[in-house]
Design a protein around this motif. Structure first.
Motif, PDB file in Angstrom:
ATOM      1  N   GLU A  87       3.397  53.653  12.128  1.00 14.53           N
ATOM      2  CA  GLU A  87       2.772  54.497  13.146  1.00 14.53           C
ATOM      3  C   GLU A  87       2.267  55.811  12.548  1.00 14.53           C
ATOM      4  O   GLU A  87       1.262  56.354  12.985  1.00 14.53           O
ATOM      5  CB  GLU A  87       3.765  54.812  14.277  1.00 14.53           C
ATOM      6  CG  GLU A  87       4.063  53.636  15.195  1.00 14.53           C
ATOM      7  CD  GLU A  87       5.208  52.788  14.704  1.00 14.53           C
ATOM      8  OE1 GLU A  87       5.489  52.783  13.476  1.00 14.53           O
ATOM      9  OE2 GLU A  87       5.845  52.115  15.539  1.00 14.53           O
ATOM     10  N   GLN A 137       6.234  57.350   6.612  1.00 13.25           N
ATOM     11  CA  GLN A 137       7.563  56.746   6.611  1.00 13.25           C
ATOM     12  C   GLN A 137       7.582  55.526   7.518  1.00 13.25           C
ATOM     13  O   GLN A 137       8.436  54.667   7.401  1.00 13.25           O
ATOM     14  CB  GLN A 137       8.607  57.755   7.114  1.00 13.25           C
ATOM     15  CG  GLN A 137       8.901  58.851   6.136  1.00 13.25           C
ATOM     16  CD  GLN A 137      10.116  59.667   6.580  1.00 13.25           C
ATOM     17  OE1 GLN A 137      11.221  59.164   6.654  1.00 13.25           O
ATOM     18  NE2 GLN A 137       9.890  60.918   6.906  1.00 13.25           N
ATOM     19  N   PHE A 138       6.652  55.516   8.477  1.00 10.45           N
ATOM     20  CA  PHE A 138       6.528  54.400   9.421  1.00 10.45           C
ATOM     21  C   PHE A 138       5.061  53.996   9.484  1.00 10.45           C
ATOM     22  O   PHE A 138       4.176  54.803   9.200  1.00 10.45           O
ATOM     23  CB  PHE A 138       6.969  54.839  10.823  1.00 10.45           C
ATOM     24  CG  PHE A 138       8.376  55.318  10.901  1.00 10.45           C
ATOM     25  CD1 PHE A 138       9.421  54.419  11.056  1.00 10.45           C
ATOM     26  CD2 PHE A 138       8.668  56.677  10.829  1.00 10.45           C
ATOM     27  CE1 PHE A 138      10.730  54.866  11.135  1.00 10.45           C
ATOM     28  CE2 PHE A 138       9.974  57.122  10.914  1.00 10.45           C
ATOM     29  CZ  PHE A 138      11.016  56.213  11.061  1.00 10.45           C
ATOM     30  N   HIS A 176       8.227  44.875  -7.241  1.00 15.67           N
ATOM     31  CA  HIS A 176       7.859  44.887  -8.648  1.00 15.67           C
ATOM     32  C   HIS A 176       7.421  43.495  -9.122  1.00 15.67           C
ATOM     33  O   HIS A 176       6.475  43.361  -9.868  1.00 15.67           O
ATOM     34  CB  HIS A 176       9.035  45.376  -9.501  1.00 15.67           C
ATOM     35  CG  HIS A 176       9.479  46.759  -9.127  1.00 15.67           C
ATOM     36  ND1 HIS A 176       8.766  47.875  -9.461  1.00 15.67           N
ATOM     37  CD2 HIS A 176      10.542  47.197  -8.403  1.00 15.67           C
ATOM     38  CE1 HIS A 176       9.383  48.960  -8.981  1.00 15.67           C
ATOM     39  NE2 HIS A 176      10.461  48.563  -8.342  1.00 15.67           N
ATOM     40  N   LEU A 223       6.970  54.715   2.846  1.00 16.19           N
ATOM     41  CA  LEU A 223       7.687  53.531   3.318  1.00 16.19           C
ATOM     42  C   LEU A 223       6.751  52.628   4.117  1.00 16.19           C
ATOM     43  O   LEU A 223       7.159  51.570   4.577  1.00 16.19           O
ATOM     44  CB  LEU A 223       8.893  53.949   4.180  1.00 16.19           C
ATOM     45  CG  LEU A 223       9.977  54.781   3.481  1.00 16.19           C
ATOM     46  CD1 LEU A 223      11.077  55.173   4.460  1.00 16.19           C
ATOM     47  CD2 LEU A 223      10.582  54.022   2.304  1.00 16.19           C
ATOM     48  N   GLU A 232       6.172  46.534  15.276  1.00 21.12           N
ATOM     49  CA  GLU A 232       5.300  47.668  14.916  1.00 21.12           C
ATOM     50  C   GLU A 232       4.051  47.200  14.180  1.00 21.12           C
ATOM     51  O   GLU A 232       3.001  47.821  14.285  1.00 21.12           O
ATOM     52  CB  GLU A 232       6.071  48.741  14.130  1.00 21.12           C
ATOM     53  CG  GLU A 232       6.441  48.403  12.720  1.00 21.12           C
ATOM     54  CD  GLU A 232       7.764  47.649  12.633  1.00 21.12           C
ATOM     55  OE1 GLU A 232       8.460  47.805  11.620  1.00 21.12           O
ATOM     56  OE2 GLU A 232       8.110  46.881  13.560  1.00 21.12           O
ATOM     57  N   GLN A 284       4.506  54.654  -6.829  1.00 18.70           N
ATOM     58  CA  GLN A 284       4.184  56.015  -7.261  1.00 18.70           C
ATOM     59  C   GLN A 284       4.406  57.083  -6.202  1.00 18.70           C
ATOM     60  O   GLN A 284       4.206  58.273  -6.457  1.00 18.70           O
ATOM     61  CB  GLN A 284       2.718  56.075  -7.739  1.00 18.70           C
ATOM     62  CG  GLN A 284       2.517  55.265  -9.017  1.00 18.70           C
ATOM     63  CD  GLN A 284       1.073  55.331  -9.493  1.00 18.70           C
ATOM     64  OE1 GLN A 284       0.473  56.398  -9.544  1.00 18.70           O
ATOM     65  NE2 GLN A 284       0.516  54.196  -9.835  1.00 18.70           N
ATOM     66  N   THR A 285       4.784  56.685  -4.998  1.00 17.23           N
ATOM     67  CA  THR A 285       5.050  57.676  -3.947  1.00 17.23           C
ATOM     68  C   THR A 285       6.328  57.293  -3.211  1.00 17.23           C
ATOM     69  O   THR A 285       6.890  56.222  -3.436  1.00 17.23           O
ATOM     70  CB  THR A 285       3.913  57.745  -2.908  1.00 17.23           C
ATOM     71  OG1 THR A 285       4.015  56.591  -2.064  1.00 17.23           O
ATOM     72  CG2 THR A 285       2.546  57.789  -3.557  1.00 17.23           C
ATOM     73  N   ASN A 286       6.754  58.160  -2.298  1.00 13.61           N
ATOM     74  CA  ASN A 286       7.942  57.843  -1.499  1.00 13.61           C
ATOM     75  C   ASN A 286       7.555  57.194  -0.172  1.00 13.61           C
ATOM     76  O   ASN A 286       8.360  57.137   0.750  1.00 13.61           O
ATOM     77  CB  ASN A 286       8.749  59.109  -1.236  1.00 13.61           C
ATOM     78  CG  ASN A 286       7.982  60.080  -0.384  1.00 13.61           C
ATOM     79  OD1 ASN A 286       6.804  60.351  -0.648  1.00 13.61           O
ATOM     80  ND2 ASN A 286       8.613  60.607   0.657  1.00 13.61           N
ATOM     81  N   ARG A 317       7.738  49.097   3.158  1.00 17.55           N
ATOM     82  CA  ARG A 317       8.652  48.879   2.042  1.00 17.55           C
ATOM     83  C   ARG A 317      10.083  48.819   2.573  1.00 17.55           C
ATOM     84  O   ARG A 317      10.489  49.658   3.374  1.00 17.55           O
ATOM     85  CB  ARG A 317       8.529  50.036   1.046  1.00 17.55           C
ATOM     86  CG  ARG A 317       9.493  49.894  -0.106  1.00 17.55           C
ATOM     87  CD  ARG A 317       9.457  51.073  -1.044  1.00 17.55           C
ATOM     88  NE  ARG A 317      10.627  50.976  -1.924  1.00 17.55           N
ATOM     89  CZ  ARG A 317      10.964  51.878  -2.824  1.00 17.55           C
ATOM     90  NH1 ARG A 317      10.229  52.956  -2.983  1.00 17.55           N
ATOM     91  NH2 ARG A 317      12.040  51.704  -3.567  1.00 17.55           N
ATOM     92  N   MET A 318      10.819  47.785   2.123  1.00 24.19           N
ATOM     93  CA  MET A 318      12.250  47.700   2.433  1.00 24.19           C
ATOM     94  C   MET A 318      12.983  47.634   1.092  1.00 24.19           C
ATOM     95  O   MET A 318      13.176  46.548   0.559  1.00 24.19           O
ATOM     96  CB  MET A 318      12.577  46.444   3.245  1.00 24.19           C
ATOM     97  CG  MET A 318      11.760  46.275   4.515  1.00 24.19           C
ATOM     98  SD  MET A 318      12.358  47.324   5.849  1.00 24.19           S
ATOM     99  CE  MET A 318      13.683  46.324   6.489  1.00 24.19           C
ATOM    100  N   GLY A 319      13.365  48.766   0.565  1.00 24.67           N
ATOM    101  CA  GLY A 319      14.051  48.770  -0.729  1.00 24.67           C
ATOM    102  C   GLY A 319      13.132  48.223  -1.815  1.00 24.67           C
ATOM    103  O   GLY A 319      12.034  48.730  -2.014  1.00 24.67           O
TER     104      GLY A 319
END
Lengths: 594, 79, 199
Positions: C160, C157-158, C57, C83, C5, C79-81, C29-31
């Motif tokens: 794309e 979230q992706f 971090h 990914l 991707e 600061q956001t969700n 982001r992966m965890g």
């Protein structure tokens, strides 16, 4: 005060007294309402280890801050309690109009405690609350009880009530809402039954004060526009209802059958949404202020009623080997009338069949007869009324109960959607698809298609969905709106209604806070990592045939990834740092487990 | 080659008259892709969200093998 | 390749003219880990070696190789969700950002998807703490933001999804730019568009 009424009505059935408690602004802002407020209340008011069916348990009915506004699909109600089926904190959420009617009585929430010596129902209106005798209603099914209570409430009232299953403390008894919808899962009906509470009727006229009416109107306009433009919310759901999923999951080989022994069902087409639309369907219906209208009113040659919904078609159909839509519809009507959760009823019967107790559900009358036996706890029904986990344990075959934390699994085989397996295992209320549903990314390709058989990378997606669901359940808006709408819409509307600033990200944090507090509740009750699991059939028996052939759920690596992502320790406990960031430090340190 | 095609939900109105429950067989040139198949079936691409070949979701550009079972779905959701 | 991707979105970004040869960067982001494109990578030609893993971090050896914008990406994830993050240099959006504090689409798709896109301004634009501290809070409210004279940051979230916001932003800005050139008031066809700047 905008958005929220600042009052909670607390009813003690033991003494038959009422009191109004102030809802502090900070609590409302932090927990919103519905599930968030219910969880907050239960965490602070329930002693660890109380009997869910005892007088000490509380049952919290809560509306949301958007109820009583123009917001689409916002009349719903949320109800929270400690579940007699799972022993976890448990909220259920139903359509209809009870939420908005309760709110229009001037209360954000109604808490029921204690236990009445004789059957009663509760009547709520602005400034007047009364307990009325319900001996005459005890034993009536939900249809008759609904008619009676709606009559007592008058035009514009809304009713929740239980049937015989709730009275007889069936652990998966449901609560009927407005005669059409259900607080289905988790045995909330049994909690009402144990309290001697047959029903509640609410009617009021107090408006919800809106901080910025013009701004709220603009956001509602935008929401309605998007719901109308989206093909799922404007076409697929209105035309076929939720049952439109039957063929999709079956073709994907992810539709369990025969207690998850198979992963597809040969009779699927005959019981699909398409078949329903072409045969039993009478007309659609919509819940309060809902532009989608996914409800089905149907009839068979002998009976009529609501549904069956997708999950019920599966639970009472494919999972029991029944391929006659009439039989399924009538079983569904009967569950609704007697006040039984269809998913747990089907899951428990499928387990019984595999235990060799009952089997021939397709034969006329057999299924209906068993459902009655469960509701009245007659004969074998008494054992079945305990749910699949207790049933299977009693017969020494716990692995045959297809459940998580005691809650029977719904209609997706997680061996064909691995992320769904993680969602089942980590759900705070047990095996359920409504905390996070991976159908979107794993099958439908929304927002993007991911490899449904892979396990890596699923944790992040599941977590975001768990938070979004927690927010919608706390706003008490229908999750189906989220097929078209995003956090931005909900946050913008909430801001304009309440006058408090909510950014989309703030909603995600609220979702995460609710999730972690539920987790703290369950940890305090003794739940641990070992409970974040799946039936061994799903983690070790490969799918035998079809597109998912050879697949199992690789749960352990997903769970590790999930805990790390959440900043929980290896035992599944939120770390102090995480609790601090969520503002839960004080709450968390009060719990025994953390 | 011969394909077994199944249309679901709102797409069933595009099925040929001989189809039963949206199911029909179709003779197509060898090596046809899913996108070409949609055109042959007079299915507008934007009204299709999921195409499965033998139960596995496949991209529009993928070629199809003889005797394949093709399931075609419009945008949908529920649960 | 493993990071398909990244390659797909990188290629599309360049092909649609939203970045120059070595511009832009992508991350997921992966965890508690972040995967981000290598410093100076050509996004149209990404290989697995161009994807650098480092901590969300904490720094580790990876960070020396990571895009210099890592500091902004990390702030966004904290600061956001989100990914996934896409940073690009869309020409019309950047041009208009030199004149305006907010970009309000007039085309129909942009109106649906974006309503409005905020512009933030920093003197030090590239990989700076200042940009990180300005961009991340805005992305708690919006899916995409423009740093004046520099470029866009979009979340999803992706990858794309973040790419979709970036692409929709530039499409809307292409039209806005032409409308500005023509210099005449548009004939309004939408309802409530006068409220878009409040979104």
């Amino acid at each position: 005060m905008y958005g929220w009424h600042r009052k909670i009505l607390v009813v003690d059935l033991t003494s038959g007294t009422f009191q109004e408690e102030a809802l502090p602004g900070e609590v409302a802002h932090t927990w919103l309402g519905g599930r968030g407020l219910g969880t907050y209340w239960l965490y602070h008011h329930l002693e660890q280890g109380i009997d869910p069916l005892g007088a000490d348990n509380h049952l919290v009915f809560a509306a949301g801050p958007l109820a009583g506004t123009r917001a689409p699909a916002s009349g719903r109600v949320s109800a929270s309690t400690k579940s007699p089926l799972t022993g976890t904190v448990f909220d259920s959420n139903a359509g209809g109009a009870f939420g908005v009617r309760l709110k229009s009585c001037g209360y954000e929430a109604l808490v029921v405690t204690g236990r009445s010596a004789s059957p009663v129902y509760l009547k709520v209106s602005p400034g007047t609350v009364s307990l009325e005798p319900a001996e005459a209603l005890w034993g009536q099914d939900t249809r008759a009880a609904h008619r009676h209570l709606a009559g007592a409430g008058g035009p514009g009232s809304s009713v929740v009530c239980i049937g015989p299953a709730g009275e007889n403390l069936v652990r998966f008894a449901s609560v009927a809402v407005d005669g059409r919808r259900s607080l289905g899962r988790g045995g909330l009906g049994a909690v009402m039954g144990a309290k001697g509470l047959k029903g509640i009727v609410a009617r009021g006229n107090m408006p919800t004060a809106i901080a910025d009416p013009e701004g709220a109107g603009f956001v509602c306009y935008e929401m309605e526009k998007v719901l109308k433009a989206n093909p799922v919310t404007s076409q697929a759901l209105p035309e076929f209802g939720t049952a439109v999923l039957v063929n999709l999951l079956n073709q994907a080989g992810a539709w369990p059958a025969g207690n998850f022994r198979q992963s597809s069902f040969s009779g699927a087409e005959a019981i699909s949404g398409e078949a329903l639309a072409g045969s039993l369907m009478e007309k659609r219906f919509a819940c309060y202020r809902c532009p989608i209208g996914c409800g089905r009113l149907t009839r068979t040659s002998r009976d009529r009623g609501e549904g069956p919904e997708y999950e019920s078609i599966w639970a009472l159909g494919a999972n029991l080997g029944v391929e006659d839509l009439q039989v399924i519809a009538e079983a569904n009507y009967l569950c609704n009338r007697l006040g039984l959760d269809t998913i747990s009823t089907g899951g428990t019967l499928a387990c019984a069949a595999e235990l060799g107790l009952e089997a021939d559900f397709g034969r006329p009358g057999v299924l209906l007869d068993l459902i009655e036996k469960i509701a009245f706890r007659r004969g074998v029904g008494d054992e079945l009324a305990e749910g699949s986990r207790r049933l299977a344990e009693k017969y020494g075959r716990p692995e045959l109960a297809m459940q998580v934390k005691g809650l029977e699994l719904p209609a997706y085989d997680p061996r064909g959607l691995k992320g769904q397996g993680l969602a089942y295992a980590t759900s705070n209320r047990g095996g359920c698809h409504l905390r996070a549903n991976m159908l979107g990314p794993e099958i439908l390709g929304t927002p993007k298609r991911v490899n449904r058989f892979a396990w890596a990378g699923k944790a992040g997606l599941v977590i975001v969905m768990q938070h979004t669901s927690a927010v919608l359940d706390s706003l008490v808006m229908c999750k189906f709106t989220s097929f078209a709408l995003g956090d931005e819409h909900y946050a913008r509307l909430l801001t304009r209604v309440t006058g408090e600033e909510y950014r989309p990200q703030d909603l995600q944090v609220i979702g995460e806070r609710v999730w972690n507090l539920e987790r703290l509740f369950n940890l305090r009750e003794g739940f641990a990592r070992a409970d974040d699991t799946l039936p061994p059939r799903l983690t070790s028996t490969p799918v035998s045939d079809g597109p998912g052939r050879g697949q199992i759920v690789e749960l352990e690596p997903m769970l590790g990834e999930y805990y790390r992502f959440r900043e929980w320790d290896e035992h599944g406990r939120p770390t102090p740092a995480k609790l601090a960031r969520l503002g839960l430090t004080e709450v968390g340190s009060g719990g025994d487990a953390v | 080659m011969k394909l077994n095609i199944n249309l679901f939900a709102t797409l069933r109105k595009f099925a040929p008259p001989a189809a039963r429950n949206g199911e029909f067989t179709l003779e197509v040139p060898k090596g046809v892709t899913i996108r070409e198949l949609l055109r042959l079936c007079h299915l507008p691409e934007q009204s299709v969200t999921v195409v499965m070949v033998n139960g596995m979701v496949a991209p529009l550009g993928a070629p199809i093998e003889d005797e394949a079972q093709i399931s075609i779905f419009p945008p949908l959701a529920g649960g | 390749m493993r990071y398909e991707e990244f390659a797909l979105v990188g290629r599309d970004l360049f092909a649609s003219g939203l970045i120059s040869s070595h511009g832009g960067n992508l991350s997921v982001r992966m965890g508690d880990r972040v995967l981000i494109t290598r410093r100076g990578a050509m996004l149209a030609h990404l290989t697995d070696e161009d994807i650098i893993e480092t901590g969300l971090h904490k720094n580790d050896s990876g960070v020396a190789l990571a895009s210099s914008e890592i500091i902004v990406h990390r702030a966004i994830y904290r600061q956001t969700n989100a990914l996934a993050v896409v940073h690009a240099h869309p020409l019309c959006a950047v041009t208009l950002s030199l004149y305006q504090d907010t970009l309000v689409p007039v085309d129909s798709e942009g109106s649906y998807l974006l309503h409005q896109v905020p512009v933030v301004a920093a003197a030090m634009t590239i990989g700076s703490e200042e940009v990180a501290s300005l961009v991340a809070p805005v992305l708690a409210s919006y899916r995409v933001v423009v740093v004046r004279g520099h470029g866009s940051f979009a979340v999803g979230q992706f990858l794309e999804e973040a790419w979709q916001w970036t692409s929709a932003l530039e499409a809307s800005c292409q039209i806005l730019y032409r409308v500005k050139l023509l210099g005449q008031p548009i004939k309004e066809y939408r309802q409530q568009s006068e409220n878009y700047h409040t979104w």
